[in-house]
Design an enzyme around this catalytic site. Structure first.
Site, PDB file in Angstrom:
ATOM      1  N   LEU A 111      33.974  -6.736 -56.241  1.00 47.63           N
ATOM      2  CA  LEU A 111      32.727  -7.348 -55.758  1.00 47.63           C
ATOM      3  C   LEU A 111      31.614  -6.321 -55.880  1.00 47.63           C
ATOM      4  CD1 LEU A 111      34.034  -8.867 -52.384  1.00 47.63           C
ATOM      5  CD2 LEU A 111      33.483 -10.178 -54.442  1.00 47.63           C
ATOM      6  N   HIS A 112      30.501  -6.701 -56.481  1.00 46.08           N
ATOM      7  CA  HIS A 112      29.382  -5.757 -56.523  1.00 46.08           C
ATOM      8  C   HIS A 112      28.020  -6.442 -56.478  1.00 46.08           C
ATOM      9  CE1 HIS A 112      29.498  -6.953 -60.733  1.00 46.08           C
ATOM     10  NE2 HIS A 112      28.250  -6.564 -60.810  1.00 46.08           N
TER      11      HIS A 112
END
Ligand code: UD1
Length: 377
Positions: A200-201
């Site tokens: 996740l970013h």
């Protein structure tokens, strides 16, 4: 024929590698690689060059981090000098990152032809910086290489001349096909038998601390039954540090790790029971690999991974994520087909079109607006 490639961020490298390799087979093609420096950490950049077999960039613009305006404007200012000095016949840009749009802008203004690899994808969500980059880049590119038919339809709707658009397939899958056999020796000895892989970013997931905490609580809960491996992007890591979570949560099944190099990440992806992500490329790679993918986003610019592939959009809904995760872990995942032209040969098709375009490009060539290395007033 001098072709200059511009890359800047992690997802660009695995797209440029096969295109440069395919163009390199043509004797009269000379290539220059420019790295904008958008991603600069060893784990986000250098290790990818090494594993993908790419030579070091010929030019590094070293722009580093900053706001979108700072990053984009620095790339524009620094790349303009390089393009004026090297006078390439074509500039190739990749994907949807800030480096892509900035480079396309420089070339369009200097009347240097631009080819966009991975054109036409649309999330229809203009709150995403990548969507703005996609729209701008496609409007000013001279050749647009799409990975799937939906890309052609989007470009047609936006009034792009059809002769500029070529459906070639997915270059990221070219790299996957080439390197998948090399992943066998990459599985860490202590890797769990069965695991969920998380990446996740995106700001929508990691900049909202309350939402990030709910996601981490869910991963911690899931990790009591099935290990969860979470290689962490620098943006995510700094948000996690703000809420007091560091690398490795001792004693639990949730392993928070450094960003993984290409081969190690591909190994993990190909063996994961389920992947949870907000990345664009990972939605495609899991579809090709046949691994269930849960995308923590409200939309995707890669709808073919949902209609044909293993991807499920779960939005910002923890209950939905939990339900889909339980279903996928109990073997109730979607069946999938591999989209047309995701066959490992997309870059060869791109090289063919670019080489054919040489005559057309020569005929159309005009003197750049600024003929010397002096930046305009
Ligand atoms: C960028 C792309 C995104 C892509 C992602 C892959 C844009 C608009 N976004 O987002 O589409 O999915 O790359 O990683 O171009 N940082 C480091 N080290 C690095 C690079 C970044 O610490 O090597 C830090 C920066 O200081 C910044 C944060 O990570 O705080 C975000 O980096 P940035 O390149 O601005 O955007 P990404 O979120 O990586």
């Amino acid at each position: 024929m001098h072709i200059l490639h511009v890359v800047g961020a992690r997802p660009n490298f695995m797209k440029a590698a096969p295109v440069m390799q395919a163009l390199g087979k043509h004797d009269y093609v000379r290539q220059t690689l420019v790295h904008t420096g958008q991603h600069y950490d060893f784990n986000m950049s250098d290790v990818f060059f090494r594993q993908l077999g790419m030579s070091a960039p010929d030019v590094n613009l070293d722009v580093g981090s900053g706001s979108h305006a700072q990053q984009t404007s620095q790339i524009i200012a620094r790349l303009e000098r390089v393009v004026l000095e090297l006078k390439p016949d074509w500039v190739v840009v990749y994907g949807d990152v800030n480096s892509t749009a900035a480079a396309a802008m420089v070339c369009a203004k200097l009347l240097v032809p631009v080819a966009h690899v991975e054109a036409g994808l649309r999330s229809f969500d203009r709150t995403m910086p990548e969507e703005i980059n996609r729209l701008l880049t496609d409007q000013i590119s001279d050749l647009l290489f799409t990975p799937s038919e939906d890309g052609n339809q989007n470009l047609q709707r936006e009034g792009i001349a059809p002769e500029k658009v070529h459906l070639v397939g997915n270059v990221m899958i070219d790299t996957l096909v080439r390197l998948l056999p090399h992943t066998l020796e990459r599985l860490p000895k202590d890797a769990p038998e069965r695991f969920v892989l998380v990446t996740l970013h995106r700001p929508s997931n990691v900049d909202d601390i309350g939402w990030l905490k709910s996601l981490l609580s869910l991963f911690l809960e899931v990790s009591r039954d099935c290990a969860v491996l979470f290689p962490v992007h620098p943006r995510t890591r700094s948000r996690m540090a703000e809420i007091g979570i560091e690398l490795s949560i001792g004693g639990s099944g949730l392993q928070i790790l450094d960003p993984a190099p290409y081969l190690e990440f591909l190994t993990l992806q190909s063996r994961a029971a389920v992947v949870i992500t907000d990345s664009g490329g990972i939605q495609e790679e899991t579809t090709f690999l046949g691994v269930p993918c849960l995308t923590v986003r409200e939309n995707t610019e890669r709808p073919i991974t949902v209609s044909m592939g293993t991807n499920v959009l779960v939005g910002r809904d923890i209950a939905r994520l939990q339900t889909e995760l339980t279903a996928a872990l109990s073997g109730k995942a979607k069946r999938r087909k591999i989209p047309p032209l995701w066959d490992g040969h997309a870059a060869e098709r791109i090289a063919e079109v670019m080489v054919q375009s040489r005559a057309r490009c020569d005929a159309k060539r005009v003197t750049p607006l600024v003929p010397t290395g002096v930046p305009p007033e």
